[in-house]
Design an enzyme around this catalytic site. Sequence first.
Site, PDB file in Angstrom:
ATOM      1  N   GLN A   1      -3.829  -1.181  10.163  1.00 57.51           N
ATOM      2  CA  GLN A   1      -3.537  -2.638   9.461  1.00 57.51           C
ATOM      3  C   GLN A   1      -4.511  -3.546  10.394  1.00 57.51           C
ATOM      4  O   GLN A   1      -3.697  -3.501  11.105  1.00 57.51           O
ATOM      5  CB  GLN A   1      -2.568  -3.092   8.787  1.00 57.51           C
ATOM      6  CG  GLN A   1      -1.809  -4.207   8.156  1.00 57.51           C
ATOM      7  CD  GLN A   1      -2.782  -3.687   6.423  1.00 57.51           C
ATOM      8  OE1 GLN A   1      -3.273  -3.486   5.573  1.00 57.51           O
ATOM      9  NE2 GLN A   1      -3.784  -5.622   7.057  1.00 57.51           N
TER      10      GLN A   1
ATOM     11  N   LYS B   1       0.818  -1.241   0.239  1.00 53.91           N
ATOM     12  CA  LYS B   1      -0.013  -0.247   0.073  1.00 53.91           C
ATOM     13  C   LYS B   1       0.616   1.439  -0.319  1.00 53.91           C
ATOM     14  O   LYS B   1       0.085   2.371  -0.878  1.00 53.91           O
ATOM     15  CB  LYS B   1      -1.010  -0.427   0.773  1.00 53.91           C
ATOM     16  CG  LYS B   1      -2.396  -1.275   1.011  1.00 53.91           C
ATOM     17  CD  LYS B   1      -2.924  -1.662   2.498  1.00 53.91           C
ATOM     18  CE  LYS B   1      -3.636  -2.137   2.698  1.00 53.91           C
ATOM     19  NZ  LYS B   1      -4.278  -2.859   3.571  1.00 53.91           N
TER      20      LYS B   1
ATOM     21  N   ASP C   1     -10.435   3.124   4.458  1.00 56.23           N
ATOM     22  CA  ASP C   1     -10.426   1.952   4.172  1.00 56.23           C
ATOM     23  C   ASP C   1     -12.869   1.967   4.217  1.00 56.23           C
ATOM     24  O   ASP C   1     -13.258   1.204   3.759  1.00 56.23           O
ATOM     25  CB  ASP C   1     -10.581   1.220   5.881  1.00 56.23           C
ATOM     26  CG  ASP C   1      -9.463   0.579   5.103  1.00 56.23           C
ATOM     27  OD1 ASP C   1      -9.162   0.096   3.897  1.00 56.23           O
ATOM     28  OD2 ASP C   1      -8.865  -0.646   6.176  1.00 56.23           O
TER      29      ASP C   1
END
Length: 305
Positions: A96, A52, A119
């Site tokens: 994460q 990412k 997200d």
Amino acid sequence: MPTILDGNRIRDAIKEELRPRIARLAAAKRPPGFAAVLVGNNPASETYVRTKTKTSQDLGMCSQKLALPESITTEELLAIVNHLNTRKDVDGILVQLPLPPQVDTKRILLSVAPDKDVDGLHPYNVGCLVAGLPALRPCTPAGILQLLQRYEIPIAGRRAVVVGRSDLVGKPVALILLERNATVTICHSKTTDLAGVCREADILVAAVGRPALLTADHIKPGATVIDVGINSLESREEVARIFRNSAEKLAAFERKGSVLVGDADPFALAERAGAYTPVPGGVGPLTIVMLMANIVDSAERHLEI
Ligand code: NDP
């Protein structure tokens, strides 16, 4: 011959569309800023965060990884997220998962500022999706919509069946398809006559995590099948059974020790579907690029561009 919905091609197209938007932000004010929070040394999480941050840097964003010790407490992590929330140079925050057991994951995810929740999983953003209001959308479901739209697969008025009801994929995909005027049914582990319900679908989305669960019996001829599942087959027998003794797959298994398969039987897809996503190379590549799109959207809002 069914159309194979090529996620790599759509990912590359979306990336090329993001580049000028990022350049414009950088020229006018500053590049989009992304902060990835990684706790501990879970190898899979390290790989995800590395991919990412690297993708965002390759696109010209300003990204940073905060690597924190496995022993961190909820309060310490909350303080770090709260600091990122206040930073003017950070447009997107990603924590994460999974977090270590002593950390209250729900509290941490709730603490991310909704306008930086790239997200798209904060209850504020989920609520906006339910209410049909603009907000950051969860990445995998947003990628599925891009795939359908860019391959010009009609959604409005179609019957869509989503198998799986997770907060991450199943529920938001169903809401996004509903928002686009599909008639949506959601199935799960307690659904009776799963095959019968699936056979009604013009658009069938499988987000289950069970290797080749959906067979020809589940697929209406000509349906579009979006296979979100990523399942690693780690036994030779399973590879031989699911891929019908394919020499290519068995050789791949001997080389790597595992082979990926989706939630749908690949032979059933080829025989029955009108269009489908392969595994790998279908939905997978879109998740990260939609994260990038969310960061750029968020930066444009923050910088009022
Ligand atoms: P979850 O485990 O959170 O959810 C799975 C869902 O499938 C649940 O709702 C469960 O039902 C349902 N289910 C399980 N067994 C059956 C069954 N036999 N029949 C019908 N429904 C069943 O998984 P996720 O949504 O997080 O992920 C699903 C898959 O997608 C995984 O393979 C994951 O790796 C993959 N994935 C891929 C991504 C990508 O980028 N391509 C991104 C995210 C996920 P119930 O609620 O009743 O338990």
